[in-house]
Design a protein around this motif. Structure first.
Motif, PDB file in Angstrom:
ATOM      1  N   TYR A  89       1.054  -1.285   0.205  1.00  0.00           N
ATOM      2  CA  TYR A  89      -0.044  -0.233   0.075  1.00  0.00           C
ATOM      3  C   TYR A  89       0.753   1.290   0.035  1.00  0.00           C
ATOM      4  O   TYR A  89       0.679   2.408  -0.648  1.00  0.00           O
ATOM      5  N   GLN A  90       1.648   1.469   1.456  1.00  0.00           N
ATOM      6  CA  GLN A  90       2.929   2.156   0.981  1.00  0.00           C
ATOM      7  C   GLN A  90       3.568   2.553  -0.950  1.00  0.00           C
ATOM      8  O   GLN A  90       3.056   3.582  -0.978  1.00  0.00           O
ATOM      9  N   VAL A 115       0.486   4.168  -2.273  1.00  0.00           N
ATOM     10  CA  VAL A 115       1.031   5.737  -2.355  1.00  0.00           C
ATOM     11  C   VAL A 115       1.660   6.408  -2.571  1.00  0.00           C
ATOM     12  O   VAL A 115       1.705   7.390  -3.582  1.00  0.00           O
ATOM     13  N   TRP A 126       1.479   6.827  -6.316  1.00  0.00           N
ATOM     14  CA  TRP A 126       0.245   7.877  -6.889  1.00  0.00           C
ATOM     15  C   TRP A 126       0.899   9.269  -6.225  1.00  0.00           C
ATOM     16  O   TRP A 126       0.450  10.464  -7.283  1.00  0.00           O
ATOM     17  N   LEU A 127       1.382   9.241  -5.345  1.00  0.00           N
ATOM     18  CA  LEU A 127       1.898  11.375  -4.872  1.00  0.00           C
ATOM     19  C   LEU A 127       3.278  11.340  -6.246  1.00  0.00           C
ATOM     20  O   LEU A 127       2.907  12.581  -6.802  1.00  0.00           O
ATOM     21  N   TYR A 128       4.071  10.742  -7.127  1.00  0.00           N
ATOM     22  CA  TYR A 128       4.784  10.960  -7.936  1.00  0.00           C
ATOM     23  C   TYR A 128       3.870  11.077  -9.227  1.00  0.00           C
ATOM     24  O   TYR A 128       4.843  11.330 -10.414  1.00  0.00           O
ATOM     25  N   ALA A 172      -6.701   7.865  -8.446  1.00  0.00           N
ATOM     26  CA  ALA A 172      -6.269   7.674  -5.960  1.00  0.00           C
ATOM     27  C   ALA A 172      -6.777   6.117  -5.662  1.00  0.00           C
ATOM     28  O   ALA A 172      -7.826   5.348  -6.650  1.00  0.00           O
ATOM     29  N   LEU A 173      -5.572   6.157  -4.609  1.00  0.00           N
ATOM     30  CA  LEU A 173      -6.238   5.124  -3.990  1.00  0.00           C
ATOM     31  C   LEU A 173      -7.397   5.032  -3.347  1.00  0.00           C
ATOM     32  O   LEU A 173      -7.277   6.033  -2.717  1.00  0.00           O
ATOM     33  N   LYS A 229      -9.197   5.209   0.149  1.00  0.00           N
ATOM     34  CA  LYS A 229      -8.595   5.572   1.757  1.00  0.00           C
ATOM     35  C   LYS A 229      -8.245   4.089   3.000  1.00  0.00           C
ATOM     36  O   LYS A 229      -7.074   4.164   3.481  1.00  0.00           O
ATOM     37  N   ASP A 230      -9.184   2.987   1.946  1.00  0.00           N
ATOM     38  CA  ASP A 230      -8.718   1.713   3.041  1.00  0.00           C
ATOM     39  C   ASP A 230      -8.214   1.007   2.363  1.00  0.00           C
ATOM     40  O   ASP A 230      -8.248   0.255   0.988  1.00  0.00           O
ATOM     41  N   MET A 231      -7.059   0.474   3.467  1.00  0.00           N
ATOM     42  CA  MET A 231      -6.135  -0.176   2.237  1.00  0.00           C
ATOM     43  C   MET A 231      -6.375  -2.057   1.466  1.00  0.00           C
ATOM     44  O   MET A 231      -6.615  -2.144   1.145  1.00  0.00           O
ATOM     45  N   ARG A 258       1.857  16.832  -1.798  1.00  0.00           N
ATOM     46  CA  ARG A 258       2.570  15.323  -1.252  1.00  0.00           C
ATOM     47  C   ARG A 258       1.629  15.539   0.262  1.00  0.00           C
ATOM     48  O   ARG A 258       1.223  14.060   0.887  1.00  0.00           O
ATOM     49  N   TYR A 308      -1.416  14.895   1.496  1.00  0.00           N
ATOM     50  CA  TYR A 308      -2.160  14.148   1.425  1.00  0.00           C
ATOM     51  C   TYR A 308      -1.611  12.819   2.831  1.00  0.00           C
ATOM     52  O   TYR A 308      -2.638  12.352   2.234  1.00  0.00           O
ATOM     53  N   GLN A 311      -4.917   5.548   8.416  1.00  0.00           N
ATOM     54  CA  GLN A 311      -4.228   4.071   7.381  1.00  0.00           C
ATOM     55  C   GLN A 311      -3.299   3.572   7.443  1.00  0.00           C
ATOM     56  O   GLN A 311      -2.526   2.428   8.256  1.00  0.00           O
ATOM     57  N   GLU A 312      -2.124   4.033   7.581  1.00  0.00           N
ATOM     58  CA  GLU A 312      -0.485   3.537   7.502  1.00  0.00           C
ATOM     59  C   GLU A 312      -0.812   2.981   8.718  1.00  0.00           C
ATOM     60  O   GLU A 312       0.174   1.840   8.963  1.00  0.00           O
TER      61      GLU A 312
END
Lengths: 734, 734
Positions: A77-78, A81, A84-86, A92-93, A95-97, B649, B652, B659-660
């Motif tokens: 997941y990380q 994320v 997505w940020l880059y 978009a992901l 919100k719930d893993m 970033r 966000y 979650q993390e």
């Protein structure tokens, strides 16, 4: 079957993600133990479970997998994320893993990549910081994933049983071996398909046109342009479809990078290890002497052998001529590999010296140097024949007498070794022979060296090992590594021990091979139009051979990501551009009916240059045109990306709708029917004006006409008046 | 002062955003009125307040401003949201409109742009759909904003009183006249500063080196490369700083675009009006015949006059020679403008025919064509002298006898008109004279035509109008347009009526001028190194002149946005590339001590070509190097962008932290101390195995060693054993 069962279930990997091969042969016991303990602790600290087994002579096999499923998931997941940020992934992901992972299940490649990063990333980035063969971890021989033999077998069979890879096949490769290798295969596939055209056309022109046909040269150049430009498009498209577009922005730091100073990033505030770019530039400039040196070394070797060959074949007339003819080949086969090896070693030293932060930059720099070496070794001989021997032979040959000493021992008299003063004739078919050698013979030999030889080697090696093992077992009862294997794991461990001995797979070598091959096509295929045919056949086998190599003869590669074939694209571009020059030159030199006779006089310098000049500029113009044309065409990948972006926008708009609504409502009067607002404004304005004197000039200006109704009336009045005035004037004029 | 006050406060615009000039001279009264009503209604419907006043002969001035402040604000907010969604602005907007607008106040340019869009956008996109001069709105002469005279005066004074524009000045221009014009000024400024180097170096080489110095040519080419590449960087940087990077993605639809078919976008589902790209391509191909035709037409005219000139100046020896010498100039001054005008008209027709969706594409296509025309008219004469007259004069001149008829009427005898068979000498200084003419005289003339002439014209025009007005007033009392002006507005309306008569400002003409000027520098300055000096002086004035033009002599331009100088960049690149060829050729041709004597024999074709060939490839190589080097350098704009992205970033990440956290917690055991998890796993696994038989092979495999402690113990055991075995063996060997 009983024995099989006894030695454990076949082809099962016991959920092992990676095996760490720990060899302590050259280490003191105490130190080895300490280091081993440290290793295990480090692994456990980043949430990896470990099991240890005996390896072959003085080595341990440490089996690693992610300790808990949740931990792995959070890792996945990380990383998503981060993507997505880059801006690598446009969607978009969730919100719930958990739901996110359910929507997009974790591929094997993804899992293996992340676990590998966990093992190798530096500690401050949350990894165990295990760097094989370097620093304190010099005893860690390798960190490799286990082959999925069931899959591999099926895969190879499947590939060999079909003509083309479907998109599905490539995706499968991607999910198993990562995008980087998938890119290699899809490139190879694309290249193979693209080759069908020049193969067909080449065959036709071989049948129809006479040698060195300008038409073929033209078509070939055109094909090169379209091939490269179209691949660029294809590549970008795949990158989007695989969700790795721009992944090269997230670069893997090199463990070997030595920083000069640590500065705090003014923006992020985090520490960055830097190395003076000027120093690096200075070191990069060493590439120029390196290139020159390499060219001289290899060049003189090649040229020398070349000269000897000519001397023997066309000057020498003494005994053993037929045997002596092989002399140059012998010299080359002896010295060339050694020289290349030395230079390659030198190149990698140089690249290390340049000290890049990221793995990508390092690799690119290395590729560059390797390309130079390969360029010389592969193409120089043909260049020599085409542009030195053929046009200038008559001028040069007389000077070849210096090579008399080579054949002195065999010659019976001087005459046999002196150039015929008159009537020396070059061998016009020589060039063609050479090209055929490089494009057919060399390809086959290469394939042999690449796939067949290792296979043989491996089996022999295996036998030897077994023998050793038996002897060891005989000598000291249970001290053989296999002794305390659990029966259930015997098969498995045997397999692992074999894989531990395999070499790591390096995709760049395969890329290099293909790029160099492309070079022959773009530079010299005008000499022998069947080149493409030979390549077509070769590459069908090549693709399967590489698959076989990955599946059987190397360790399972770490599934790295990438968003293109990287530096090789430039090499391709360079070769195809150079092709426009060399082809035109060849056509000009050889196209004449009589063909060149080795007399320099025959060549008109300005005409040759003009031909090349035009050919090059036509090439550049066409390239530009093709680029613009292709940029206009839509593609599934781009459509996908647009769709996702659009979805993201819509999502956001829904969020801020409320605000907009409000804003709209405030001005809605103005939008629905203007009259109301302007009137309301008016009243308010009037109030103000009564309040404080006469209002501002602006207010008064905008109050003169009360709303659109009045504006309209007054306007009409003006029009009428103007019209009437017109009439009056026109009357007067009458 | 009483009178001034009586006729209203000076320099005040009464908050008017736009004035619509509605001319109904050629329309029936009824129709004119109906259309007028429609116009007012349309404006009011999109929330614009209107006032109407009398214009000059048969015209109305409709004053427009946003009816309500909130409405305008919501417009601004929406456009900013759109920017954000298209990735033009990296900083997310504040969810609340008001605070957002307080953080980033609305600039004048922004307001005017949005109001203009409100007036002109098609109805389905929420605009009033007023398209001046086209379709049903043919009576709408123009829609123009009012000059802020107070600002303009201050601005011009300020510019003329300083040497360089500061960043602040450019920002001011941006906030008043929009990014597009700001880009022009910052480019001009950048170019001016960059010129200082070649001016200085040119002067030095004029003093030190002899003519056609290779060193100057080399340095000049290098400068061109750096100039262009550096500007590209600068440009991108400004775009980021002004928050318009990638704004060209949001393209203004052309009202004149005619669609073939309407398809539904598969992604967005909204309707798109499309036009077959193939048809367009087919029409674009018409550019080729157009270019050829233009070249032939202009070329033959220029070449003809050129030949006549040579004939008269160097062959003809009869009377009136001094007068006849002006003949070609006369012919040119008569025919060239007409021909150019015709071709330009033709070009715009062609561009309309190509029928582009967006204003940008349309403009780019037009620019392309105009560039071709200007290229021929500006450079062909010099090319002729340099590469035809000088090298080949002796071969050509004899054929000039055909021009005898031109001078027949004046000549007294044949001898005067026949070429001297022997001892004809070309005029070597001719080339230099020509260059000086184009780079000095022409520039000055041009400035005159551009700034001074219109000024004179305007004043004369004004006078005439006033006289007319007086006469009209005398003839019919109050029917003159000014009659029913409110005394408070007299001054204002007079001003507006004048501005209504001004021409619209077109920035492309100014760009063209600069690009063509750059061409002289890159192509021919090696002939006369002082070129840059003249340009340096000229451009200082040019910049002020353009400012003056915008402020005084044209209507206030609509403040459009843009993220670069657009198509001109390619033209610059092309010219600088061509410079590498022409400079080298010139140097080769003229560098020899004696210089060319017009005898073709003197020129060695292959040497010339080789020179150009090398020069070009060195150019391309250097360009590549400079590009890569510059791409490494950081710049404020890029830093800004990075900072903003980073902030986004971080924002966000804060959102999904929760979650993390959760994910981490789940796996934290693994991260903090491995022992625990593996043990806990173990227990759980054990439970399972007790539950159903013996568990899976995987479970059993991972249960063999209980946690790292045990792994370590066993591992140590293996090591010890291996070591001991080693010892034994080594003993044996002893």
């Amino acid at each position: 079957m009983a024995p099989e069962y006894k030695s454990g279930p076949p082809d099962i990997n016991f959920d092992v993600d990676y095996v760490i091969d720990y060899r302590f042969a050259n280490t003191e016991q105490a130190e080895a133990e300490a280091q081993f303990v440290k290793l295990i602790k480090a692994l456990n600290d980043v949430g990896l479970a470990t099991e240890v087994r005996n390896g072959d002579n003085c080595s341990l096999l440490i089996f690693v997998k992610s300790a808990s499923d949740t931990h792995l998931k959070s890792q996945v997941y990380q990383s998503r994320v981060q993507d997505w940020l880059y801006g690598i992934r446009t969607t978009a992901l969730h919100k719930d893993m958990q739901t996110q992972l359910d929507d997009e299940p974790v591929t094997e490649a993804e899992r293996l990549r992340l676990v590998y990063l966990l093992i190798t990333k530096p500690r401050n980035e949350g990894g165990a910081g295990i760097t094989p063969k370097t620093g304190e971890w010099k005893d860690v021989q390798s960190v490799f994933a286990l082959h999925d033999h069931k899959f591999n077998k099926a895969w190879v069979v499947q590939l060999t049983s079909k003509y083309f890879l479907s998109a599905k096949d490539v995706t499968e490769i991607k999910d198993r071996f990562g995008e980087k290798i998938a890119f290699y295969f899809s490139f190879l596939q694309f290249y193979f398909l693209a080759l069908t055209f020049p193969a067909f056309f080449g065959f036709c022109s071989w049948v129809l046109f006479r040698q060195y046909s300008p038409i073929y040269a033209l078509v070939n150049c055109l094909w090169c342009i379209i091939f490269i430009e179209y691949w660029k498009k294809q590549e970008a498209d795949l990158a989007v479809q695989w969700g790795v577009r721009g992944v090269s922005k997230i670069q893997r730091k090199r463990a070997a990078f030595q920083h000069e100073s640590v500065i705090n990033d003014p923006i992020t505030g985090e520490e960055i290890k830097t190395y003076s770019p000027w120093k690096r530039l200075a070191r990069q400039l060493l590439q120029i002497p390196f290139a020159i040196g390499a060219t001289l070394a290899l060049g003189s070797l090649i040229a020398g052998c070349f000269a000897i060959e000519i001397f023997i074949s066309e000057v020498y007339s003494g005994p053993f001529k037929s045997y002596l003819a092989f002399l140059p080949t012998v010299i080359l086969t002896i010295f060339m590999p050694t020289l290349t090896a030395i230079l390659t070693e030198f190149a990698s030293e140089l690249t290390d010296l340049e000290n890049y932060e990221t793995a990508d930059a390092h690799e690119a720099a290395m590729v560059q140097k390797i390309f130079v070496l390969n360029f010389i070794t592969s193409y120089l001989p043909i260049f020599l024949t085409a542009f030195v021997y053929v046009p200038f032979a008559q001028a040069i040959v007389p000077y070849l007498d210096i090579f008399q000493m080579v054949v002195k021992p065999f010659a019976e008299n001087e005459k046999q070794m002196s150039t015929p003063k008159v009537g020396f004739h070059i061998d016009p078919s020589r060039l063609k022979k050479q090209v055929i050698y490089f494009t057919v013979t060399a390809q086959i030999v290469n394939f042999g060296l690449e796939v067949v030889l290792p296979y043989v080697k491996r089996n022999v090696f295996k036998k030897v090992k077994e023998v050793q093992a038996d002897r060891a077992a005989k000598r000291a009862g249970n001290s053989s590594p296999t002794a305390d294997d659990h029966p259930e794991e015997t098969l498995f461990l045997a397999r692992v021990r074999n894989e531990a001995d395999l070499e790591a797979y390096d995709v760049t070598t395969d890329f290099r091979e293909m790029v160099i091959q492309f070079g022959y096509l773009s530079l010299f295929s005008v000499i022998w139009p069947l080149t493409a045919v030979s390549f077509l056949i070769n590459n069908w086998i090549e693709l399967r051979g590489d698959a076989l190599k990955i599946a059987m003869e190397t360790q399972r590669p770490v599934p790295w990501r990438s968003d293109s074939i990287g530096p090789w694209l430039d090499s391709l571009g360079f070769l195809s551009w150079l092709g426009s020059l060399s082809s035109s030159a060849l056509v000009y030199l050889f196209c004449r009916d009589d063909g060149p006779d080795g007399a320099p006089g025959a060549v008109k310098g300005w005409a040759l240059l003009l031909t090349m000049f035009f050919s090059e500029h036509i090439y550049l113009a066409v390239q530009l045109a093709v680029r613009t044309a292709l940029s206009k065409i839509d593609s599934p990948g781009l459509r996908k990306e647009r769709a996702e972006r659009y979805a993201a926008r819509k999502q956001y708009l829904r969020d801020i709708q409320a605000q907009e609504e409000a804003a709209h409502k405030a001005a809605s009067g103005g939008i629905s029917e203007g009259q109301k607002i302007s009137r309301s404004m008016l009243e308010q304005a009037a109030r103000e004006s009564t309040l404080h004197g006469h209002g501002t000039p602006e207010e008064r200006f905008w109050q003169r006409q009360q709303g659109q109704s009045e504006t309209i009336i007054i306007g009409k009045g003006y029009i009428a008046k103007a019209m009437s005035k017109d009439k009056k004037e026109s009357k007067k004029e009458l």
